[in-house]
Design an enzyme around this catalytic site. Structure first.
Site, PDB file in Angstrom:
ATOM      1  N   HIS A 137       0.835  -1.205   0.000  1.00 51.23           N
ATOM      2  CA  HIS A 137       0.000   0.000   0.000  1.00 51.23           C
ATOM      3  C   HIS A 137       0.869   1.254   0.000  1.00 51.23           C
ATOM      4  O   HIS A 137       0.602   2.211  -0.727  1.00 51.23           O
ATOM      5  CB  HIS A 137      -0.912   0.015   1.230  1.00 51.23           C
TER       6      HIS A 137
ATOM      7  N   SER B  36      -2.962  -8.162   3.051  1.00 47.35           N
ATOM      8  CA  SER B  36      -3.387  -7.894   4.429  1.00 47.35           C
ATOM      9  C   SER B  36      -3.882  -9.160   5.113  1.00 47.35           C
ATOM     10  O   SER B  36      -3.629  -9.378   6.296  1.00 47.35           O
ATOM     11  CB  SER B  36      -4.484  -6.828   4.441  1.00 47.35           C
TER      12      SER B  36
ATOM     13  N   LYS C 207     -17.616  -6.496   7.772  1.00 48.44           N
ATOM     14  CA  LYS C 207     -16.337  -7.078   8.162  1.00 48.44           C
ATOM     15  C   LYS C 207     -15.971  -6.666   9.579  1.00 48.44           C
ATOM     16  O   LYS C 207     -16.157  -5.521   9.968  1.00 48.44           O
ATOM     17  CB  LYS C 207     -15.214  -6.581   7.229  1.00 48.44           C
TER      18      LYS C 207
ATOM     19  N   ARG D 189      -2.331  -6.518  -7.772  1.00 45.65           N
ATOM     20  CA  ARG D 189      -1.268  -7.519  -7.622  1.00 45.65           C
ATOM     21  C   ARG D 189      -1.329  -8.571  -8.706  1.00 45.65           C
ATOM     22  O   ARG D 189      -0.316  -9.152  -9.073  1.00 45.65           O
ATOM     23  CB  ARG D 189      -1.383  -8.210  -6.264  1.00 45.65           C
TER      24      ARG D 189
END
Length: 152
Positions: free
Chosen positions: A18, A129, A42, A91
Site C-alpha cells: 500500500h 493484508s 467485516k 497484484r
C-alpha cells in the site's frame, strides 16, 4: 485544478505494498487521501484508530498525503472531498477482475471519477493484508511487511 486522488481500502493492516502505491501515486497526483473505509460486513482485526495513527506516522514527511476514515460509498466520499481520481493497486488478474467491477459502479455513481490502477511492484506482490493478519494472529513477526512496527 488540483489533482486529488482517494486511495480507499480497509487497510487491515496497511502494508508496504500500500505504501508503495501511495509513494508512486504522488508522482501522478497533487494530493492523496488515504481513506480507511468502514465496512459493516467485516470485523476489523486491527482497530481503526490505531491503523489511522500508524499510517499518519508513516507519511509524516509527505504533506500531500492525508489519512481519513469514512463510512459510506467510496464514490460519494471522493466527490465530497473533491477527488476526481480513485487510486488502486493491482497484484494480479484476480485483483483486476474484482477492481474492474467496482470501478464501473463508482463511475456510474460519480461520472467524473476515474479509477487509476497501478501494478504492484513485483517484490511486494505476494504481500496481502489477509496473510499478514494470519501470521500476526499466530504470533509471527510481520514487521518486514509493514512500513511501521507493530512489535513495539
Amino acid at each position: 485544478m488540483k489533482r486529488i486522488a482517494l486511495f480507499p481500502g480497509s487497510f487491515d493492516p496497511f502494508t508496504k505494498g500500500h505504501e508503495d502505491i501511495v509513494l508512486r501515486g504522488l508522482k501522478l497526483f497533487d494530493e492523496i487521501i488515504i481513506g480507511i473505509g468502514h465496512n459493516a460486513n467485516k470485523q476489523r482485526y486491527f482497530p481503526l484508530e490505531v491503523m489511522k495513527t500508524l499510517i499518519e506516522k508513516t507519511f509524516l514527511a509527505y504533506p500531500a498525503v492525508r489519512v481519513e476514515t469514512y463510512d459510506g460509498l467510496t464514490a460519494i466520499v471522493a466527490r465530497d472531498r473533491g477527488a476526481r481520481f480513485l487510486l488502486r493497486g493491482l497484484r494480479n488478474t484476480t485483483d483486476f477482475e474484482y477492481e474492474n467491477g467496482i470501478s464501473q459502479v463508482n463511475r456510474s455513481i460519480y461520472p467524473d471519477v476515474e479509477t487509476v490502477f497501478l501494478i504492484t511492484s513485483p517484490h511486494l506482490a505476494p504481500i496481502s493484508s489477509s496473510i499478514i493478519r494470519d501470521l500476526h494472529r499466530y504470533h509471527k513477526n510481520v514487521d518486514e511487511f509493514l512500513p511501521y512496527r507493530l512489535s513495539e
